[in-house]
Design a protein around this motif. Sequence first.
Motif, PDB file in Angstrom:
ATOM      1  N   PRO A  18       0.919  -1.269   0.048  1.00 26.01           N
ATOM      2  CA  PRO A  18      -0.063   0.015   0.045  1.00 26.01           C
ATOM      3  C   PRO A  18       0.979   1.192  -0.004  1.00 26.01           C
ATOM      4  O   PRO A  18       0.542   2.051  -0.607  1.00 26.01           O
ATOM      5  CB  PRO A  18      -0.723  -0.115   1.267  1.00 26.01           C
ATOM      6  N   MET A  19       1.912   1.144   0.787  1.00 27.38           N
ATOM      7  CA  MET A  19       2.800   2.529   1.098  1.00 27.38           C
ATOM      8  C   MET A  19       3.540   2.744  -0.541  1.00 27.38           C
ATOM      9  O   MET A  19       3.707   3.707  -1.011  1.00 27.38           O
ATOM     10  CB  MET A  19       3.718   2.385   2.237  1.00 27.38           C
ATOM     11  N   LEU A  26       2.121   9.553  -5.708  1.00 32.70           N
ATOM     12  CA  LEU A  26       2.639  10.999  -5.440  1.00 32.70           C
ATOM     13  C   LEU A  26       3.763  11.503  -6.254  1.00 32.70           C
ATOM     14  O   LEU A  26       3.500  12.610  -6.692  1.00 32.70           O
ATOM     15  CB  LEU A  26       3.384  10.646  -3.766  1.00 32.70           C
ATOM     16  N   LYS A  27       4.679  10.507  -6.536  1.00 29.52           N
ATOM     17  CA  LYS A  27       5.708  10.968  -7.664  1.00 29.52           C
ATOM     18  C   LYS A  27       4.958  11.207  -9.019  1.00 29.52           C
ATOM     19  O   LYS A  27       5.225  12.307  -9.740  1.00 29.52           O
ATOM     20  CB  LYS A  27       6.708   9.846  -7.641  1.00 29.52           C
ATOM     21  N   ARG A  28       4.316  10.209  -9.621  1.00 30.35           N
ATOM     22  CA  ARG A  28       3.831  10.229 -10.814  1.00 30.35           C
ATOM     23  C   ARG A  28       2.683  11.555 -10.998  1.00 30.35           C
ATOM     24  O   ARG A  28       2.583  12.299 -11.923  1.00 30.35           O
ATOM     25  CB  ARG A  28       2.918   9.079 -11.321  1.00 30.35           C
ATOM     26  N   LEU A  42      10.048  20.220  -0.636  1.00 31.75           N
ATOM     27  CA  LEU A  42       9.570  18.890  -0.687  1.00 31.75           C
ATOM     28  C   LEU A  42       8.368  18.392   0.389  1.00 31.75           C
ATOM     29  O   LEU A  42       7.322  17.785   0.209  1.00 31.75           O
ATOM     30  CB  LEU A  42      10.712  17.650  -0.470  1.00 31.75           C
ATOM     31  N   THR A  43       8.824  18.997   1.485  1.00 33.30           N
ATOM     32  CA  THR A  43       7.705  18.621   2.674  1.00 33.30           C
ATOM     33  C   THR A  43       6.468  19.451   2.237  1.00 33.30           C
ATOM     34  O   THR A  43       5.451  18.648   2.636  1.00 33.30           O
ATOM     35  CB  THR A  43       8.348  19.272   3.803  1.00 33.30           C
ATOM     36  N   LYS A  44       6.551  20.653   1.918  1.00 37.67           N
ATOM     37  CA  LYS A  44       5.356  21.365   1.536  1.00 37.67           C
ATOM     38  C   LYS A  44       4.549  20.852   0.777  1.00 37.67           C
ATOM     39  O   LYS A  44       3.322  20.607   0.825  1.00 37.67           O
ATOM     40  CB  LYS A  44       5.500  22.843   1.348  1.00 37.67           C
ATOM     41  N   LEU A  45       5.031  20.314  -0.586  1.00 34.41           N
ATOM     42  CA  LEU A  45       4.473  19.946  -1.760  1.00 34.41           C
ATOM     43  C   LEU A  45       3.750  18.477  -1.230  1.00 34.41           C
ATOM     44  O   LEU A  45       2.484  18.135  -1.627  1.00 34.41           O
ATOM     45  CB  LEU A  45       5.375  19.289  -2.728  1.00 34.41           C
ATOM     46  N   TYR A  49       0.039  17.582  -1.119  1.00 32.48           N
ATOM     47  CA  TYR A  49      -0.598  16.488  -1.944  1.00 32.48           C
ATOM     48  C   TYR A  49      -1.516  15.518  -1.000  1.00 32.48           C
ATOM     49  O   TYR A  49      -2.441  14.764  -1.262  1.00 32.48           O
ATOM     50  CB  TYR A  49       0.485  15.615  -2.513  1.00 32.48           C
ATOM     51  N   LEU A  50      -0.808  15.362   0.351  1.00 29.99           N
ATOM     52  CA  LEU A  50      -1.874  14.425   1.224  1.00 29.99           C
ATOM     53  C   LEU A  50      -3.058  14.954   1.545  1.00 29.99           C
ATOM     54  O   LEU A  50      -4.176  14.411   1.752  1.00 29.99           O
ATOM     55  CB  LEU A  50      -0.990  14.374   2.531  1.00 29.99           C
TER      56      LEU A  50
END
Length: 80
Positions: A18-19, A26-28, A42-45, A49-50
């Motif tokens: 699942p992860m 997330l990447k695609r 990266l953290t903000k993006l 997305y979450l």
Amino acid sequence: MNFKQSMSRKGNCLDNAPMESFFSLLKREYLNNFEIKNIEMLTKLTKDYLKFFNNQRISLKTKGMTPIEYRNHSLKNHLI
């Protein structure tokens, strides 16, 4: 968040499925659209997305609902 790795049993490759699937999405779907300059970006993006993933992104697996809608629907049906 104080996550701790579990070492209680032999690992199974299906445990991570699942992860691995989520990180692939997330990447695609999102991160590949940006030139990430630093860990803060990266953290903000990832947080953005979450929020999108849980509150807006619908899926056929969840019968056209967002993950939060699906969870609430499932909980409601189990509590009846």
